[in-house]
Design a protein around this motif. Structure first.
Motif, PDB file in Angstrom:
ATOM      1  N   MET A 319       2.913  14.091  -4.312  1.00 57.05           N
ATOM      2  CA  MET A 319       3.442  13.427  -4.669  1.00 57.05           C
ATOM      3  C   MET A 319       3.136  12.281  -5.679  1.00 57.05           C
ATOM      4  N   ARG A 320       4.028  10.916  -5.650  1.00 57.26           N
ATOM      5  CA  ARG A 320       3.949   9.542  -6.038  1.00 57.26           C
ATOM      6  C   ARG A 320       4.526   9.066  -5.665  1.00 57.26           C
ATOM      7  N   TYR A 321       3.922   8.322  -5.965  1.00 56.34           N
ATOM      8  CA  TYR A 321       4.500   6.297  -5.751  1.00 56.34           C
ATOM      9  C   TYR A 321       3.382   5.767  -5.991  1.00 56.34           C
ATOM     10  N   GLY A 322       4.278   4.514  -5.107  1.00 54.08           N
ATOM     11  CA  GLY A 322       3.107   3.065  -5.766  1.00 54.08           C
ATOM     12  C   GLY A 322       3.634   1.570  -4.780  1.00 54.08           C
ATOM     13  N   VAL A 323       2.650   0.765  -4.619  1.00 59.93           N
ATOM     14  CA  VAL A 323       2.809  -0.220  -3.286  1.00 59.93           C
ATOM     15  C   VAL A 323       2.663  -1.564  -4.068  1.00 59.93           C
ATOM     16  N   LEU A 324       3.283  -2.223  -4.068  1.00 64.22           N
ATOM     17  CA  LEU A 324       2.814  -4.128  -4.242  1.00 64.22           C
ATOM     18  C   LEU A 324       3.387  -4.879  -3.174  1.00 64.22           C
ATOM     19  N   TYR A 325       2.902  -6.397  -3.518  1.00 66.67           N
ATOM     20  CA  TYR A 325       3.135  -7.008  -2.627  1.00 66.67           C
ATOM     21  C   TYR A 325       3.635  -8.194  -4.078  1.00 66.67           C
ATOM     22  N   ARG A 326       5.286  -8.827  -3.605  1.00 73.54           N
ATOM     23  CA  ARG A 326       5.427  -9.686  -4.451  1.00 73.54           C
ATOM     24  C   ARG A 326       5.345 -11.174  -4.633  1.00 73.54           C
ATOM     25  N   TYR A 327       4.796 -12.147  -2.793  1.00 77.37           N
ATOM     26  CA  TYR A 327       3.814 -12.856  -2.892  1.00 77.37           C
ATOM     27  C   TYR A 327       3.372 -13.064  -1.215  1.00 77.37           C
ATOM     28  N   HIS A 328       2.218 -14.097  -2.002  1.00 70.02           N
ATOM     29  CA  HIS A 328       1.361 -13.572  -0.169  1.00 70.02           C
ATOM     30  C   HIS A 328       1.475 -14.389   0.539  1.00 70.02           C
ATOM     31  N   GLN A 329       2.479 -15.501   1.246  1.00 66.72           N
ATOM     32  CA  GLN A 329       3.142 -16.366   2.194  1.00 66.72           C
ATOM     33  C   GLN A 329       3.531 -15.639   3.402  1.00 66.72           C
ATOM     34  N   PHE A 330       4.066 -14.221   3.223  1.00 67.78           N
ATOM     35  CA  PHE A 330       4.237 -13.756   4.450  1.00 67.78           C
ATOM     36  C   PHE A 330       2.920 -13.334   5.350  1.00 67.78           C
ATOM     37  N   VAL A 331       1.360 -13.515   5.033  1.00 68.25           N
ATOM     38  CA  VAL A 331       0.338 -13.214   5.956  1.00 68.25           C
ATOM     39  C   VAL A 331      -0.614 -14.130   5.998  1.00 68.25           C
ATOM     40  N   VAL A 332      -1.160 -14.657   6.737  1.00 68.47           N
ATOM     41  CA  VAL A 332      -2.874 -14.972   6.725  1.00 68.47           C
ATOM     42  C   VAL A 332      -3.563 -14.155   7.084  1.00 68.47           C
ATOM     43  N   GLY A 333      -4.673 -14.046   6.713  1.00 68.56           N
ATOM     44  CA  GLY A 333      -5.900 -12.781   7.319  1.00 68.56           C
ATOM     45  C   GLY A 333      -7.246 -13.189   7.612  1.00 68.56           C
TER      46      GLY A 333
END
Length: 337
Positions: A319-333
């Motif tokens: 299998m072959r895939y990848g991930v990313l996030y576009r901007y950080h304002q969706f989360v507070v960790g």
């Protein structure tokens, strides 16, 4: 023509036609080693059911990927996303139209990775009729594929406090959850609204602080994003404590009947793949789905072949895939110290 109906006599040779398809296949192909030929027939006959066993086991378990990410098909090696600052406010129209533009934000580059695993089926499994073992091997291949994807899906949280570059690179070059976020828009102060990192342990007080921190987050132009968190992602170790905080109507951590402002405020998301027993994350479902992307380049595929010299059959999954996030304002960790 050669009549292969069972029990009839060949008009040319006077011999009985083979009673079974396997016997007919052996004579037709000229294979002299009956046992080896039977194994080859067996392997061919199992290709479809073995693939179904692997894919069935792969699909039998809950998959977090479509819940957590926006899943997209991919047709290229690399995906590149460029952020843009928001536009300014409308101005009063007095006969002349005012024009505005957007400033280029940060670039995100993601390269799909390949993942594969193989199994070997020994000759003795066939000789000794251990077909249940063969079934378990192909089921295990499906379970392993599923497990691998869930671990990679969890990296968006488990690696959020470091500059993770396994799947993607951000030109901002800071951690997803960080107190060092910057902007590409000149003249914008990052003193307030750019910090999405917390450190307090899960409690009603720390949750209030983080919710306020989330609501004050700003975009690249320094404008408030004006969103509220809707989800609380936690390790299963914090599930009971989170349940107390979110489900208690009044009198939480006090003997009085004070109303609990966190009652049903968030959707609790316990996940066994969140391995740190203390860390947790607040997210907005709407912004999370807009920011997180999972690119499906090659879905899980199964193949099988015989290794002639080693008396084994080999199966593999890829299998072959990848991930990313576009901007950080969706989360507070919260990286609890």
């Amino acid at each position: 023509s050669y009549n292969i109906r069972r029990g009839q006599t060949d008009a040319m040779t006077g011999e009985k036609v083979p009673r079974t398809f396997n016997e007919f296949f052996l004579d037709l192909t000229g294979l002299k080693d009956k046992k080896l030929a039977e194994i080859q027939i067996f392997l061919k006959s199992r290709m479809v059911p073995d693939r179904e066993l692997t894919l069935g086991e792969f699909e039998a378990h809950p998959d977090i990927v479509p819940e957590l990410y926006a899943v997209k098909d991919a047709d290229r090696d690399t995906e590149r996303v460029t952020g843009l600052s928001p536009m300014g406010d409308f101005s009063e129209y007095t006969g002349t139209l005012a024009y505005d533009g957007q400033t280029q934000g940060y670039d995100v580059t993601e390269t799909h990775k390949q993942f594969a695993l193989g199994i070997q089926i020994e000759r003795t499994f066939y000789d000794d009729s251990q077909f249940d073992v063969i079934d378990d091997l192909f089921k295990g291949l499906g379970r392993s594929a599923h497990k691998t994807r869930q671990k990679h899906a969890s990296r968006i949280f488990t690696s959020s406090f470091s500059n993770d570059t396994f799947f993607y690179t951000h030109s901002e070059a800071v951690a997803l959850c960080s107190n060092s976020h910057t902007t590409t828009v000149s003249g914008v102060s990052t003193a307030n609204g750019f910090d999405n990192l917390a450190t307090g342990a899960l409690s009603p007080v720390s949750l209030t602080t983080m919710i306020t921190q989330f609501r004050k987050l700003r975009d690249l132009a320094g404008e408030p994003i004006d969103e509220s968190p809707t989800e609380l992602w936690i390790p299963i170790d914090l599930q009971d404590r989170a349940g107390e905080i979110i489900k208690t109507v009044e009198g939480l951590d006090t003997s009085s009947g004070t109303k609990n402002p966190h009652y049903q405020r968030l959707t609790v998301k316990p996940w066994v793949r969140l391995t740190d027993v203390n860390d947790f994350w607040l997210t907005s479902e709407k912004l999370r789905k807009d920011s997180l992307r999972w690119y499906e380049r090659i879905p899980l595929e199964i193949a099988k072949m015989e290794s002639f010299d080693q008396f084994i059959a080999k199966g593999r999954a890829y299998m072959r895939y990848g991930v990313l996030y576009r901007y950080h304002q969706f989360v507070v960790g919260a990286q609890v110290t």
